[in-house]
Design a protein around this motif. Structure first.
Motif: not given
Length: 126
Positions: A90-110
């Motif tokens: 099903g559906w899952s949502c993630y924050d997206v962050e960057t440190d300026g050169s790399t991006y990150y999917w951030v899993t909610p909860g953990d």
């Protein structure tokens, strides 16, 4: 000696009050622009991955050595999150962050952070 101890304790307290990372969370508009028509080259929990994001909202995910999985993607404008839909989960949502050169999917909860970079077009090869 007592003065040194007080200074050290104050310094540690100041460090503890800083955010865990200086990474920036992307807005919904930034996420849309980042993903639309492009491929994420990443690593999800130790496995190299590729994921292409079609402008239509379709997406294909490929783990290295695995089989492609087709799904859907969208951006949640109220939460500034990337969301994906897969038949098995099903559906899952993630924050997206960057440190300026790399991006990150951030899993909610953990708060798991999965690194990725972006490339133009559909680039599914390893």
């Amino acid at each position: 000696m007592r003065r040194l101890t007080i200074v050290m304790v104050a310094g540690l307290a100041a460090l503890a009050s800083l955010p865990a990372s200086a990474d920036e969370k992307l807005t919904a508009a930034q996420i849309q622009q980042l993903l639309d028509g492009r491929t994420a080259l990443g690593n999800w929990r130790g496995t190299d991955t590729r994921q292409f994001f079609e402008s239509t909202g379709a997406t294909v995910y490929l783990p290295k050595g695995g089989v492609p999985d087709e799904g859907k993607w969208k951006v949640d404008e109220t939460k500034d999150q990337y969301c994906s839909w897969w038949q098995r989960g099903g559906w899952s949502c993630y924050d997206v962050e960057t440190d300026g050169s790399t991006y990150y999917w951030v899993t909610p909860g953990d708060d798991y952070r999965s690194p990725f970079t972006m490339t133009d077009g559909r680039q599914m090869g390893f």
